[in-house]
Motif scaffolding. Structure first.
Motif, PDB file in Angstrom:
ATOM      1  N   UNK A 171      46.322  40.539  40.069  1.00 51.46           N
ATOM      2  CA  UNK A 171      45.366  41.672  40.596  1.00 51.46           C
ATOM      3  C   UNK A 171      44.252  41.791  39.666  1.00 51.46           C
ATOM      4  N   UNK A 172      43.109  42.362  40.109  1.00 54.45           N
ATOM      5  CA  UNK A 172      41.939  42.322  39.367  1.00 54.45           C
ATOM      6  C   UNK A 172      41.196  43.892  39.516  1.00 54.45           C
ATOM      7  N   UNK A 173      40.318  44.083  38.803  1.00 51.81           N
ATOM      8  CA  UNK A 173      39.353  45.332  39.343  1.00 51.81           C
ATOM      9  C   UNK A 173      38.081  44.817  40.021  1.00 51.81           C
ATOM     10  N   UNK A 174      37.841  45.653  40.934  1.00 59.30           N
ATOM     11  CA  UNK A 174      36.441  44.998  41.769  1.00 59.30           C
ATOM     12  C   UNK A 174      35.235  45.131  40.830  1.00 59.30           C
ATOM     13  N   UNK A 175      34.374  44.212  40.968  1.00 55.82           N
ATOM     14  CA  UNK A 175      33.055  44.037  40.386  1.00 55.82           C
ATOM     15  C   UNK A 175      33.639  44.015  38.608  1.00 55.82           C
ATOM     16  N   UNK A 176      34.658  43.234  38.342  1.00 58.76           N
ATOM     17  CA  UNK A 176      34.925  43.157  36.923  1.00 58.76           C
ATOM     18  C   UNK A 176      35.453  41.984  36.687  1.00 58.76           C
ATOM     19  N   UNK A 177      35.660  41.675  35.492  1.00 59.27           N
ATOM     20  CA  UNK A 177      36.482  40.472  35.041  1.00 59.27           C
ATOM     21  C   UNK A 177      37.736  41.006  34.648  1.00 59.27           C
ATOM     22  N   UNK A 178      38.082  42.067  34.391  1.00 63.56           N
ATOM     23  CA  UNK A 178      39.396  42.747  34.132  1.00 63.56           C
ATOM     24  C   UNK A 178      40.585  42.115  35.020  1.00 63.56           C
ATOM     25  N   UNK A 179      41.694  41.850  34.628  1.00 65.79           N
ATOM     26  CA  UNK A 179      42.396  41.236  35.516  1.00 65.79           C
ATOM     27  C   UNK A 179      44.298  41.386  34.980  1.00 65.79           C
ATOM     28  N   UNK A 180      45.114  41.603  35.895  1.00 67.45           N
ATOM     29  CA  UNK A 180      46.263  41.562  35.352  1.00 67.45           C
ATOM     30  C   UNK A 180      47.212  40.253  35.974  1.00 67.45           C
TER      31      UNK A 180
END
Length: 288
Positions: A171-180
């Motif tokens: 899963x990620x965060x919208x409009x971001x490169x952050x991810x899990x």
């Protein structure tokens, strides 16, 4: 004969002694038979066949003609090229049905995991089992690969993925490169559905932070690297990521490893998101 097909349609026109795929039909002749009847031009005998992109590509790479079976011949075609074409068209139709099934079950899974529409969601390998579980729970029928195609060597790619026994859900965060990224093995999730012994509370999921050089958690890190989860877990240091092991409540040598969690920019909510997702996935195995 040259073959031209697109991902949407291909023309099948009948010719003398056979028919070609994508052949251009000539203009009907203006001449009439001596008995005054109107002839039937080739365009009057054309069909439009919808093809999948894979089937269209296959047709474009081949050039052939197929004889028309005699009238009254209802048996299976003995022409291997004709059989191959029929199988590929049938496989293309199966893939269309499978694609719609995946689309619907993917949305059901997103709702089950309580993820908003704009939050990235990625499934890998055995994670396709979650789609089947959530589909079965919601009464969605799964298209099955016809036995005729299976016997001809065609495969359902999702069945092959499920056989791996392990996979990843991200899963990620919208409009971001952050991810899990959560790597798991199915046997661990299935074990979580086993009822606890009478009088004993259910063990909570526990996330154990993994760091190079930490002797206490080294066995867990070694189990990830050397086991089924290693294929889906980037354990290299210096990647700007944090890594956890998910266990059935302990952190010692006898604890059961259930999953690994890798976070990039989501450390503050990693535990909450990961354990929440795993509990929802565990429920799919319990209720499906």
């Amino acid at each position: 004969m040259s073959i031209t097909a697109t991902a949407s349609t291909a023309i099948i026109g009948y010719g003398t002694g056979g028919y070609g795929i994508g052949a251009s039909a000539p203009k009907p002749s203006s001449a009439k038979p001596s008995d005054g009847s109107n002839p039937v031009g080739r365009r009057g005998l054309e069909d439009v066949v919808s093809l999948s992109p894979e089937a269209a590509k296959t047709l474009n790479e081949r050039s052939f003609s197929i004889p028309i079976p005699p009238k009254g011949d209802t048996g299976a075609s003995s022409d291997p090229v004709a059989v191959e074409m029929e199988n590929r068209l049938a496989y293309g139709q199966f893939n269309l049905q499978r694609g719609e099934y995946v689309r619907q079950s993917f949305e059901l899974l997103r709702q089950t995991l309580k993820l908003p529409d704009d939050q990235p969601l990625v499934l890998s390998d055995a994670a396709s089992v979650f789609l089947d579980k959530v589909a079965a729970k919601n009464g969605l029928s799964k298209p099955e690969l016809p036995e005729k195609l299976r016997a001809a060597g065609f495969k359902d790619p999702f069945e092959e993925n499920a056989k791996s026994g392990a996979g990843m859900i991200g899963v990620g965060m919208p409009n971001s490169s952050n991810a899990l990224q959560i790597a798991f093995d199915l046997s661990g999730l299935e074990a979580l559905t086993s009822p606890s012994p009478p009088g004993k509370p259910e063990k909570p999921l526990r996330m154990v932070a993994l760091n190079d050089g930490d002797g206490r958690t080294a066995p867990l890190l070694g189990a990830i690297k050397g086991g089924a989860l290693g294929r889906y877990t980037d354990t290299r240091p210096g990647q700007g990521a944090s890594l956890w092991a998910v266990t059935d409540g302990g952190d010692g040598p006898s604890t059961r490893l259930l999953a690994s969690v890798r976070s990039v920019g989501m450390d503050d909510i990693a535990a909450e998101v990961a354990t929440g997702l795993l509990k929802s996935l565990k429920d799919l195995f319990t209720k499906a």
